[in-house]
Scaffold this motif. Structure first.
Motif, PDB file in Angstrom:
ATOM      1  N   UNK A  54      27.093  63.794  56.027  1.00 31.13           N
ATOM      2  CA  UNK A  54      28.081  62.851  56.563  1.00 31.13           C
ATOM      3  C   UNK A  54      29.176  63.618  57.290  1.00 31.13           C
ATOM      4  N   UNK A  55      29.435  63.244  58.530  1.00 28.30           N
ATOM      5  CA  UNK A  55      30.558  63.803  59.287  1.00 28.30           C
ATOM      6  C   UNK A  55      31.760  62.892  59.050  1.00 28.30           C
ATOM      7  N   UNK A  56      32.745  63.412  58.339  1.00 30.76           N
ATOM      8  CA  UNK A  56      33.884  62.604  57.906  1.00 30.76           C
ATOM      9  C   UNK A  56      34.589  61.973  59.104  1.00 30.76           C
ATOM     10  N   UNK A  57      34.742  60.639  59.054  1.00 31.75           N
ATOM     11  CA  UNK A  57      35.427  59.923  60.113  1.00 31.75           C
ATOM     12  C   UNK A  57      34.582  59.633  61.326  1.00 31.75           C
ATOM     13  N   UNK A  58      33.305  60.089  61.302  1.00 28.64           N
ATOM     14  CA  UNK A  58      32.405  59.845  62.435  1.00 28.64           C
ATOM     15  C   UNK A  58      31.136  59.105  62.025  1.00 28.64           C
ATOM     16  N   UNK A  59      30.536  59.504  60.922  1.00 28.70           N
ATOM     17  CA  UNK A  59      29.342  58.803  60.439  1.00 28.70           C
ATOM     18  C   UNK A  59      29.559  58.245  59.036  1.00 28.70           C
ATOM     19  N   UNK A  60      30.810  58.219  58.596  1.00 28.53           N
ATOM     20  CA  UNK A  60      31.159  57.742  57.271  1.00 28.53           C
ATOM     21  C   UNK A  60      32.410  58.450  56.795  1.00 28.53           C
ATOM     22  N   UNK A  61      32.597  58.480  55.487  1.00 26.83           N
ATOM     23  CA  UNK A  61      33.776  59.123  54.907  1.00 26.83           C
ATOM     24  C   UNK A  61      33.355  60.056  53.773  1.00 26.83           C
ATOM     25  N   UNK A  62      34.111  61.142  53.597  1.00 26.11           N
ATOM     26  CA  UNK A  62      33.839  62.124  52.552  1.00 26.11           C
ATOM     27  C   UNK A  62      35.101  62.269  51.702  1.00 26.11           C
ATOM     28  N   UNK A  63      34.948  62.135  50.387  1.00 27.25           N
ATOM     29  CA  UNK A  63      36.082  62.198  49.462  1.00 27.25           C
ATOM     30  C   UNK A  63      35.841  63.303  48.441  1.00 27.25           C
ATOM     31  N   UNK A  64      36.879  63.711  47.704  1.00 30.52           N
ATOM     32  CA  UNK A  64      36.677  64.731  46.666  1.00 30.52           C
ATOM     33  C   UNK A  64      35.725  64.253  45.567  1.00 30.52           C
ATOM     34  N   UNK A  65      35.103  65.211  44.907  1.00 29.46           N
ATOM     35  CA  UNK A  65      34.215  64.915  43.784  1.00 29.46           C
ATOM     36  C   UNK A  65      35.027  64.469  42.571  1.00 29.46           C
ATOM     37  N   UNK A  66      34.481  63.536  41.811  1.00 31.32           N
ATOM     38  CA  UNK A  66      35.090  63.048  40.571  1.00 31.32           C
ATOM     39  C   UNK A  66      36.485  62.462  40.800  1.00 31.32           C
ATOM     40  N   UNK A  67      36.655  61.713  41.854  1.00 27.92           N
ATOM     41  CA  UNK A  67      37.977  61.157  42.175  1.00 27.92           C
ATOM     42  C   UNK A  67      37.838  59.675  42.508  1.00 27.92           C
ATOM     43  N   UNK A  68      37.923  58.841  41.469  1.00 27.63           N
ATOM     44  CA  UNK A  68      37.784  57.403  41.665  1.00 27.63           C
ATOM     45  C   UNK A  68      38.887  56.805  42.503  1.00 27.63           C
ATOM     46  N   UNK A  69      40.071  57.384  42.436  1.00 27.13           N
ATOM     47  CA  UNK A  69      41.203  56.875  43.227  1.00 27.13           C
ATOM     48  C   UNK A  69      40.952  57.102  44.716  1.00 27.13           C
ATOM     49  N   UNK A  70      40.540  58.326  45.065  1.00 25.28           N
ATOM     50  CA  UNK A  70      40.238  58.624  46.468  1.00 25.28           C
ATOM     51  C   UNK A  70      39.059  57.796  46.952  1.00 25.28           C
ATOM     52  N   UNK A  71      38.076  57.577  46.078  1.00 21.09           N
ATOM     53  CA  UNK A  71      36.918  56.772  46.443  1.00 21.09           C
ATOM     54  C   UNK A  71      37.348  55.335  46.729  1.00 21.09           C
ATOM     55  N   UNK A  72      38.212  54.789  45.884  1.00 16.06           N
ATOM     56  CA  UNK A  72      38.713  53.426  46.106  1.00 16.06           C
ATOM     57  C   UNK A  72      39.444  53.330  47.437  1.00 16.06           C
ATOM     58  N   UNK A  73      40.252  54.349  47.753  1.00 16.27           N
ATOM     59  CA  UNK A  73      40.986  54.347  49.019  1.00 16.27           C
ATOM     60  C   UNK A  73      40.036  54.366  50.206  1.00 16.27           C
TER      61      UNK A  73
END
Length: 372
Positions: free
Chosen positions: A308-327
């Motif tokens: 995944x290219x962040x911001x181009x083909x989707x989004x990439x978040x830190x591992x084990x981070x439900x808060x960042x995933x929700x955002x």
């Protein structure tokens, strides 16, 4: 060489392609019937060697003896092995028989999320397989980086942008005519959620796949009033996570689907795939969803961040981070036009790097060069 024939689905077409390129192909594995069917379909030789996945010294010794005899009969110029147990046994047998080219096709590091004695044991087994190989082929660049960091071997390469077997982008295509109908319960569930943003998870229900983090994110989103209709597809392997999903099903608009033979029906009906994994070898399901024009939210985990290219083909978040995933999910839900742009770009990237035609050619070219 693979441990058992569960994985043979990935070899369809690939083995016959190698044969057409001039190779005499033999596949060795434990056969429960699928191996025989594969050999007939691909017109390649098969050898049934009984193996077990978990450590079993007596059974493993028997398997090693049988495997050594089988390899001696075949007399290969190139021996390619993958999956942990098969790789350990084949690397030893190939070294003992002095097979000139011994390639460890590494699909991921099982011990990456382990700890304690299990981590030390699995790491030692990986180091043995890689050390006895003449070369290690990693299926992603981040996996190759990890192999080097862990000092398993310095003889590790990646072909192109990675991928274990490529993806059939004619099959994984929103216009494919053989996509099955969505099951009636899921169809009703999605229809009942109106204009809610549709999210899909496909994979084993385990901690390693980040399912707990996904559930944390969905609870946060519900508390914020973000309407998400979530479909979770895959075999249950963690009773605790299954109980938690059951508890959240009604309150948080989750539809739990078990194992399916064809995920395309679900991919075609959603806005985004979510794979909050802790480790991969290569994010195969991400490319499959991309084939249908569906982008992915994933993590910086090994094997996932490559795809995944962040911001181009989707989004990439830190591992084990439900808060960042929700955002990230909330960001996607708030800009569906951008999500569709990501999906189109994901499909284009899959066509550029991950088609079976490209990946099979890379492997065949590499085997040709190795055998010279």
């Amino acid at each position: 060489m693979i441990t058992n024939d569960i994985s043979t689905v990935f070899y369809r077409g690939y083995l016959s392609y190698l044969r057409e390129r001039g190779w005499d192909v033999t596949i060795i594995s434990r056969d429960t019937g699928k191996l025989t069917a594969l050999g007939e379909a691909e017109a390649v030789d098969i050898v049934d060697v009984d193996m077990v996945r978990d450590p079993s010294p007596i059974q493993d010794l028997r398997s090693l003896v049988r495997l050594t005899r089988a390899i001696r009969r075949v007399r290969p110029d190139v021996l390619v092995f993958s999956t942990p147990k098969a790789s350990l046994l084949a690397s030893v047998a190939g070294w003992l028989l002095r097979v000139p080219v011994r390639i460890y096709h590494i699909l991921g590091l099982r011990y990456e999320t382990e700890s304690g004695i299990r981590r030390r044991i699995f790491r030692a087994l990986e180091k043995t397989a890689a050390g006895l190989a003449t070369e290690t082929l990693a299926v992603s660049h981040s996996l190759a980086e990890l192999v080097r960091e862990e000092r398993l071997t310095s003889r590790v390469v990646v072909l192109g942008e990675g991928s274990p077997f490529g993806t059939d982008l004619r099959r994984f295509n929103a216009e494919a005519v053989d996509i099955p109908a969505l099951d009636a319960v899921t169809e009703t569930f999605l229809a009942s959620r109106g204009n809610a943003f549709r999210l899909l998870f496909v994979g084993r229900i385990t901690g390693d796949k980040g399912v707990g983090d996904l559930l944390d994110a969905l609870v946060l989103l519900a508390a914020r009033g973000v309407e998400i209709a979530s479909v979770i597809v895959g075999p249950g392997e963690d009773a605790g996570l299954e109980r938690r999903i059951d508890e959240l099903v009604t309150e948080h608009a989750i539809r739990r689907v078990g194992s399916v033979s064809d995920p395309r029906a679900y991919m075609r009906e959603v806005d985004i795939l979510c794979l909050p994994t802790l480790r991969e070898g290569f994010g195969q399901v991400i490319v499959e969803a991309a084939g249908l024009g569906v982008p992915t939210i994933t993590t910086q985990a090994t094997g996932a961040r490559d795809v995944v290219v962040d911001g181009q083909t989707g989004l990439v978040v830190p591992v084990r981070d439900g808060v960042a995933l929700a955002a990230a999910i909330e960001r996607a839900a708030g800009d569906r036009d951008r999500v569709r742009e990501w999906g189109a770009a994901a499909r284009a990237r899959a066509e550029e790097f991950y088609s079976t035609e490209r990946v099979w050619r890379q492997y065949a070219d590499h085997f040709d060069a190795s055998a010279r």
